[in-house]
Design an enzyme around this catalytic site. Sequence first.
Site, PDB file in Angstrom:
ATOM      1  N   GLY A  69       0.834  -1.175  -0.116  1.00 32.71           N
ATOM      2  CA  GLY A  69      -0.031  -0.166  -0.072  1.00 32.71           C
ATOM      3  C   GLY A  69       0.682   1.327   0.086  1.00 32.71           C
ATOM      4  CB  SER A  70       3.765   2.190   1.861  1.00 33.59           C
ATOM      5  OG  SER A  70       3.257   2.176   3.274  1.00 33.59           O
ATOM      6  CD  GLN A  99      -7.461  -0.704   7.042  1.00 35.29           C
ATOM      7  OE1 GLN A  99      -8.331  -1.548   7.329  1.00 35.29           O
ATOM      8  NE2 GLN A  99      -6.247  -0.766   7.388  1.00 35.29           N
ATOM      9  CB  SER A 139      -1.738  -3.216   1.017  1.00 37.59           C
ATOM     10  OG  SER A 139      -0.677  -4.065   1.557  1.00 37.59           O
ATOM     11  CB  CYS A 170       2.118   3.555  10.465  1.00 42.10           C
ATOM     12  SG  CYS A 170       1.329   2.712   9.308  1.00 42.10           S
TER      13      CYS A 170
HETATM   14  C1  LIG Z   1      -1.982  -0.491   5.774  1.00 44.95           C
HETATM   15  C2  LIG Z   1      -2.353   0.788   5.102  1.00 44.95           C
HETATM   16  C3  LIG Z   1      -1.393   1.534   4.235  1.00 44.95           C
HETATM   17  C4  LIG Z   1      -0.202   0.688   4.016  1.00 44.95           C
HETATM   18  O1  LIG Z   1      -0.086  -0.455   3.601  1.00 44.95           O
HETATM   19  P1  LIG Z   1       1.428  -1.406   3.340  1.00 44.95           P
HETATM   20  O2  LIG Z   1       1.090  -2.559   2.431  1.00 44.95           O
HETATM   21  O3  LIG Z   1       1.334  -1.806   4.811  1.00 44.95           O
HETATM   22  O4  LIG Z   1       2.349  -0.483   2.879  1.00 44.95           O
HETATM   23  C5  LIG Z   1      -1.824   2.503   3.514  1.00 44.95           C
HETATM   24  N1  LIG Z   1      -2.919   2.919   3.715  1.00 44.95           N
HETATM   25  C6  LIG Z   1      -3.891   2.360   4.480  1.00 44.95           C
HETATM   26  C7  LIG Z   1      -5.414   3.054   4.491  1.00 44.95           C
HETATM   27  C8  LIG Z   1      -3.575   1.070   5.116  1.00 44.95           C
HETATM   28  O5  LIG Z   1      -4.415   0.819   6.098  1.00 44.95           O
END
Ligand SMILES: *Cc1c(COP(=O)(O)O)cnc(C)c1O
Length: 380
Positions: free
Chosen positions: A70-71, A180, A200, A325
């Site tokens: 996700g990041s 999410q 993610s 985080c």
């Molecule tokens: C967990 C999360 C991320 C980051 O995803 P990763 O795969 O852990 O880098 C980004 N945005 C939201 C809303 C998240 O819940």
Amino acid sequence: MFIYADNAATTKLRRAARDAMLPYLDELYGNPSSLHRMGQKAGAALFDAREKMAAALGCKPSELTFTSGGSESDNQALLSAAKLGEKQGKRHIVSTAVEHHAVLRALRRLEAEGFDVTLLPVEPETGLVTPEQVADAIRADTALVSVMYANNEIGTIEPVREIGEVCREKGVLFHTDAVQAVGHLPIDLAAEQIDLLSLSAHKFGGPKGTGALYARKGVALTSLIEGGAQERGKRAGTENVAGVVGMAAALEEAAAALDADAARLIPLRDKLIAGLRDIPRGMLNGDETRRLPGNVSFCFEGVDGESLLLLLDGKGVCASSRSACTAGSLDPSHVLLAIGRSHAEALGSLRLSLGADTTEEEVGCLIEAVTDAVARLRGK
Ligand SMILES: *Cc1c(COP(=O)(O)O)cnc(C)c1O
């Protein structure tokens, strides 16, 4: 007692994902770029995974780029839109005060490079952003609007469809951090006006370190990593074959069970909310109904969230206070401050996120454990 109530931080790997991954961790170890049979098998697995994911999301396989999660997807989406805007002399970005840090920090970097960022405030308590707010914030030089699909801390589901329509009408690119939401809420990219979407795998029963960025056909991505020509030159580096295969298997299963899972989780969530409301001086964070099926978030006055977590952990309950985080930092959550909680209130937060394995019995235990722990911390 052991209860895992931190599914918004990460989820257990689905059995189907694990089984799909194993051959690619063992005998099918070829590099998808290799021309020989082992490479071709790995390449075919990536191809199938992309097809499966596209089918689940309602997009074309060529619109999906595999990333490390996700990041990375958030960073690439924002940078790409910024570069596209820059070419047209557009250096303004609209987002919200409740985004994940992967978005907020990437925006800060763009600000340092001369972009002008407007962070929209959200409605107190609910954390909702309105399409009207977005429409009013868009200027002639706006390159991008980025609004998350559903909030990771308070569970609020933003009106993404309506915001997408506003952006489309005004000719502005629209990105949504749907980390999410994917695998938990019905998303049909064919029907929504979304140009860029981050997801993610580990938030829906896939492996950690794997994700994807959807970019609507015609929206050119800028690569964050230079190197080989993998992912059509948009993401260099030998692909995480097992991870991608696991992600596709997890998404396929999550998408198929989505309605049934929500129908099971929503009553559990609401029972938990009702139970925790009996604790004096507690406040529910986020909207009551426009809410992720598994999310419960409260602030308890006069309680330190971190102490509460440790007490709960001692009882066998895995929960969270701030988002994973920022856990360990002394600052209160920016999301809770944005919905109007005071500094002190925000430090007394607790997020319980239910998942596929959560049972009704566990919900009863959670209510009891939290009620006890809060009373204990208040010295009663
Ligand atoms: C967990 C999360 C991320 C980051 O995803 P990763 O795969 O852990 O880098 C980004 N945005 C939201 C809303 C998240 O819940």
